[in-house]
Design an enzyme around this catalytic site. Structure first.
Site, PDB file in Angstrom:
ATOM      1  N   ASP A 287      31.689  22.214 105.450  1.00  0.00           N
ATOM      2  CA  ASP A 287      31.189  21.752 104.156  1.00  0.00           C
ATOM      3  C   ASP A 287      31.000  23.000 103.302  1.00  0.00           C
ATOM      4  O   ASP A 287      30.109  23.817 103.590  1.00  0.00           O
ATOM      5  CB  ASP A 287      29.865  20.995 104.341  1.00  0.00           C
ATOM      6  CG  ASP A 287      29.337  20.438 103.023  1.00  0.00           C
ATOM      7  OD1 ASP A 287      29.698  20.975 101.948  1.00  0.00           O
ATOM      8  OD2 ASP A 287      28.554  19.476 103.062  1.00  0.00           O
ATOM      9  N   VAL A 288      31.813  23.159 102.268  1.00  0.00           N
ATOM     10  CA  VAL A 288      31.794  24.407 101.495  1.00  0.00           C
ATOM     11  C   VAL A 288      30.496  24.603 100.713  1.00  0.00           C
ATOM     12  O   VAL A 288      30.216  25.709 100.244  1.00  0.00           O
ATOM     13  CB  VAL A 288      33.019  24.520 100.542  1.00  0.00           C
ATOM     14  CG1 VAL A 288      34.325  24.458 101.310  1.00  0.00           C
ATOM     15  CG2 VAL A 288      32.978  23.476  99.441  1.00  0.00           C
TER      16      VAL A 288
ATOM     17  N   ASN B  88      40.861  25.170  98.334  1.00  0.00           N
ATOM     18  CA  ASN B  88      41.292  23.980  97.592  1.00  0.00           C
ATOM     19  C   ASN B  88      40.222  22.899  97.490  1.00  0.00           C
ATOM     20  O   ASN B  88      40.329  22.007  96.646  1.00  0.00           O
ATOM     21  CB  ASN B  88      42.550  23.432  98.301  1.00  0.00           C
ATOM     22  CG  ASN B  88      42.887  22.020  97.906  1.00  0.00           C
ATOM     23  OD1 ASN B  88      43.448  21.781  96.848  1.00  0.00           O
ATOM     24  ND2 ASN B  88      42.527  21.049  98.764  1.00  0.00           N
TER      25      ASN B  88
ATOM     26  N   TYR C 164      33.273  19.962  85.230  1.00  0.00           N
ATOM     27  CA  TYR C 164      34.525  20.278  85.934  1.00  0.00           C
ATOM     28  C   TYR C 164      35.225  21.457  85.253  1.00  0.00           C
ATOM     29  O   TYR C 164      35.640  22.405  85.915  1.00  0.00           O
ATOM     30  CB  TYR C 164      35.434  19.042  85.954  1.00  0.00           C
ATOM     31  CG  TYR C 164      36.709  19.236  86.758  1.00  0.00           C
ATOM     32  CD1 TYR C 164      36.721  19.080  88.150  1.00  0.00           C
ATOM     33  CD2 TYR C 164      37.902  19.589  86.139  1.00  0.00           C
ATOM     34  CE1 TYR C 164      37.885  19.263  88.880  1.00  0.00           C
ATOM     35  CE2 TYR C 164      39.069  19.778  86.862  1.00  0.00           C
ATOM     36  CZ  TYR C 164      39.060  19.605  88.236  1.00  0.00           C
ATOM     37  OH  TYR C 164      40.221  19.795  88.966  1.00  0.00           O
TER      38      TYR C 164
ATOM     39  N   LYS D 299      36.014  25.155  86.962  1.00  0.00           N
ATOM     40  CA  LYS D 299      37.362  25.699  87.159  1.00  0.00           C
ATOM     41  C   LYS D 299      37.577  26.973  86.338  1.00  0.00           C
ATOM     42  O   LYS D 299      38.331  27.856  86.754  1.00  0.00           O
ATOM     43  CB  LYS D 299      38.407  24.633  86.836  1.00  0.00           C
ATOM     44  CG  LYS D 299      38.412  23.471  87.832  1.00  0.00           C
ATOM     45  CD  LYS D 299      38.752  23.935  89.251  1.00  0.00           C
ATOM     46  CE  LYS D 299      38.882  22.778  90.229  1.00  0.00           C
ATOM     47  NZ  LYS D 299      39.301  23.208  91.576  1.00  0.00           N
TER      48      LYS D 299
HETATM   49  N1  LIG Z   1      44.833  16.022  91.671  1.00  0.00           N
HETATM   50  C1  LIG Z   1      44.964  16.743  90.562  1.00  0.00           C
HETATM   51  O1  LIG Z   1      45.574  16.301  89.567  1.00  0.00           O
HETATM   52  C2  LIG Z   1      44.370  18.115  90.489  1.00  0.00           C
HETATM   53  C3  LIG Z   1      44.676  18.903  89.370  1.00  0.00           C
HETATM   54  C4  LIG Z   1      44.145  20.184  89.281  1.00  0.00           C
HETATM   55  C5  LIG Z   1      43.346  20.666  90.295  1.00  0.00           C
HETATM   56  N2  LIG Z   1      43.069  19.874  91.365  1.00  0.00           N
HETATM   57  C6  LIG Z   1      42.209  20.459  92.393  1.00  0.00           C
HETATM   58  O2  LIG Z   1      42.826  20.300  93.653  1.00  0.00           O
HETATM   59  C7  LIG Z   1      41.822  20.283  94.667  1.00  0.00           C
HETATM   60  C8  LIG Z   1      42.057  19.087  95.594  1.00  0.00           C
HETATM   61  O3  LIG Z   1      41.843  17.889  94.864  1.00  0.00           O
HETATM   62  P1  LIG Z   1      42.632  16.549  95.172  1.00  0.00           P
HETATM   63  O4  LIG Z   1      43.193  16.075  93.902  1.00  0.00           O
HETATM   64  O5  LIG Z   1      43.520  16.732  96.348  1.00  0.00           O
HETATM   65  O6  LIG Z   1      41.419  15.561  95.526  1.00  0.00           O
HETATM   66  P2  LIG Z   1      41.004  14.810  96.892  1.00  0.00           P
HETATM   67  O7  LIG Z   1      42.155  14.059  97.458  1.00  0.00           O
HETATM   68  O8  LIG Z   1      39.767  14.078  96.539  1.00  0.00           O
HETATM   69  O9  LIG Z   1      40.688  15.999  97.881  1.00  0.00           O
HETATM   70  C9  LIG Z   1      39.535  16.776  97.788  1.00  0.00           C
HETATM   71  C10 LIG Z   1      39.374  17.515  99.100  1.00  0.00           C
HETATM   72  O10 LIG Z   1      38.232  18.374  98.982  1.00  0.00           O
HETATM   73  C11 LIG Z   1      37.415  18.166 100.116  1.00  0.00           C
HETATM   74  N3  LIG Z   1      36.017  18.405  99.803  1.00  0.00           N
HETATM   75  C12 LIG Z   1      35.262  17.847  98.825  1.00  0.00           C
HETATM   76  N4  LIG Z   1      33.995  18.280  98.903  1.00  0.00           N
HETATM   77  C13 LIG Z   1      33.954  19.149  99.947  1.00  0.00           C
HETATM   78  C14 LIG Z   1      32.930  19.923 100.537  1.00  0.00           C
HETATM   79  N5  LIG Z   1      31.671  19.906 100.091  1.00  0.00           N
HETATM   80  N6  LIG Z   1      33.241  20.706 101.606  1.00  0.00           N
HETATM   81  C15 LIG Z   1      34.503  20.726 102.081  1.00  0.00           C
HETATM   82  N7  LIG Z   1      35.509  20.010 101.581  1.00  0.00           N
HETATM   83  C16 LIG Z   1      35.235  19.238 100.518  1.00  0.00           C
HETATM   84  C17 LIG Z   1      37.669  16.724 100.543  1.00  0.00           C
HETATM   85  O11 LIG Z   1      37.429  16.600 101.943  1.00  0.00           O
HETATM   86  P3  LIG Z   1      36.150  15.907 102.633  1.00  0.00           P
HETATM   87  O12 LIG Z   1      35.656  14.837 101.687  1.00  0.00           O
HETATM   88  O13 LIG Z   1      36.709  15.384 103.920  1.00  0.00           O
HETATM   89  O14 LIG Z   1      35.175  17.015 102.842  1.00  0.00           O
HETATM   90  C18 LIG Z   1      39.156  16.594 100.275  1.00  0.00           C
HETATM   91  O15 LIG Z   1      39.896  17.054 101.383  1.00  0.00           O
HETATM   92  C19 LIG Z   1      40.470  20.242  93.940  1.00  0.00           C
HETATM   93  O16 LIG Z   1      39.942  21.548  93.883  1.00  0.00           O
HETATM   94  C20 LIG Z   1      40.857  19.769  92.539  1.00  0.00           C
HETATM   95  O17 LIG Z   1      39.945  20.184  91.579  1.00  0.00           O
HETATM   96  C21 LIG Z   1      43.551  18.618  91.493  1.00  0.00           C
END
Ligand SMILES: NC(=O)c1ccc[n+]([C@@H]2O[C@H](COP(=O)([O-])OP(=O)(O)OC[C@H]3O[C@@H](n4cnc5c(N)ncnc54)[C@H](OP(=O)(O)O)[C@@H]3O)[C@@H](O)[C@H]2O)c1
Length: 255
Positions: A65-66, A92, A159, A163
């Protein structure tokens, strides 16, 4: 093209239980890396590890848990004793709340996003860096930022700020750590369909938004592969402190 390979490298991917992180872990494993997948949800992590192993890759799960210093410390102790350390960190893990105005952003929403997206990235990167410096080992960090660290976006002030912090964390780390042979870059995606935004893109407003992206569509996960591998591998050996935008042109669109 060999510079893009990751044979004999161990890579930690945080937030690897779903979305971008789960995809990234698979891509890295296909390039020859041993991948450590970290997140909180054990069963989802186990599923991803299983899929990589079935495809012939090398992977292991790590509970992390980060937002919790003890959890990060424990995971890095395990990384050292069980896996002999890491070569590359893909930071990530991230969260977003539903859209809300600045004046409606309460303490919980602010802390939730800042603690995970920014403090979490700082905490994990610091732990990795401490291990690298203590063992005189080179390292590579890829922080997953967002175009919203580089431009504004409505109804997501916490958010955006988290970022923007990740972008500045990247630049500051890069300058301090260059002398330790540690490179730090930031991958800045635009919009890719994952659990973080699926609810929004299922709405009419989400569909309109998608059309407003200069390329007229969301990104496909595989469109992150090239930019990710560039930053994670020796192919970017002369890059540090950089932001690499992958967004169908969104970052330059006037609001
Ligand atoms: N999707 C997009 O369009 C997009 C665009 C720009 C940037 N991003 C960035 O990409 C990254 C991944 O997002 P995603 O779109 O793939 O969303 P996602 O499917 O909701 O994945 C988020 C991941 O972060 C983990 N996480 C959340 N809180 C955490 C915590 N406290 N400790 C450890 N792990 C944690 C979750 O795992 P658990 O819940 O199992 O811990 C999950 O594996 C994020 O940083 C997001 O801001 C996404």
């Amino acid at each position: 093209m060999n510079a893009f390979r990751l044979d004999n490298k161990t890579v930690l991917v945080t937030g690897a239980s779903s979305g971008l992180g789960a995809h990234i872990a698979k891509v890295l494993a296909r390039q020859g890396a041993k991948v450590l997948l970290a997140a909180r949800r054990g069963p989802q992590l186990a599923e991803q590890v299983d899929a990589i192993r079935k495809a012939g890759g090398d992977a292991a799960a790590l509970s992390m848990d980060v937002t919790k210093p003890d959890s990060v410390e424990q995971a890095f102790a395990e990384i050292e004793t069980e896996h002999g350390g890491i070569d590359v960190l893909i930071s990530n893990a991230g969260v977003a709340t539903e859209p809300r105005k600045f004046i409606d952003t309460d303490e919980d929403a602010w802390q939730f996003q800042l603690q995970t997206n920014l403090s979490g990235a700082w905490r994990v990167a610091r732990a990795a860096t401490q291990q690298w410096i203590a063992s005189s080992r080179p390292g590579v960090v890829v922080n997953v930022g967002s175009i919203y660290g580089l431009r504004t976006g409505v109804l997501k002030v916490a958010y955006n700020v988290s970022k923007a912090g990740v972008v500045q964390l990247t630049r500051s780390m890069a300058m301090e750590l260059v002398r330790h042979n540690i490179r730090v870059n930031c991958l800045c995606p635009g919009w890719f369909l994952t659990a973080i935004n699926a609810d929004y893109f299922a709405t009419e407003s989400g569909a309109r938004y998608e059309k407003s992206i200069p390329m007229g569509r969301l990104g496909r996960l595989e469109e992150l592969d090239g930019p990710l591998l560039l930053l994670a591998s020796d192919a970017s050996s002369y890059m540090t402190g950089a932001e690499l935008v992958v967004d169908g042109g969104m970052v330059h669109k006037a609001i």
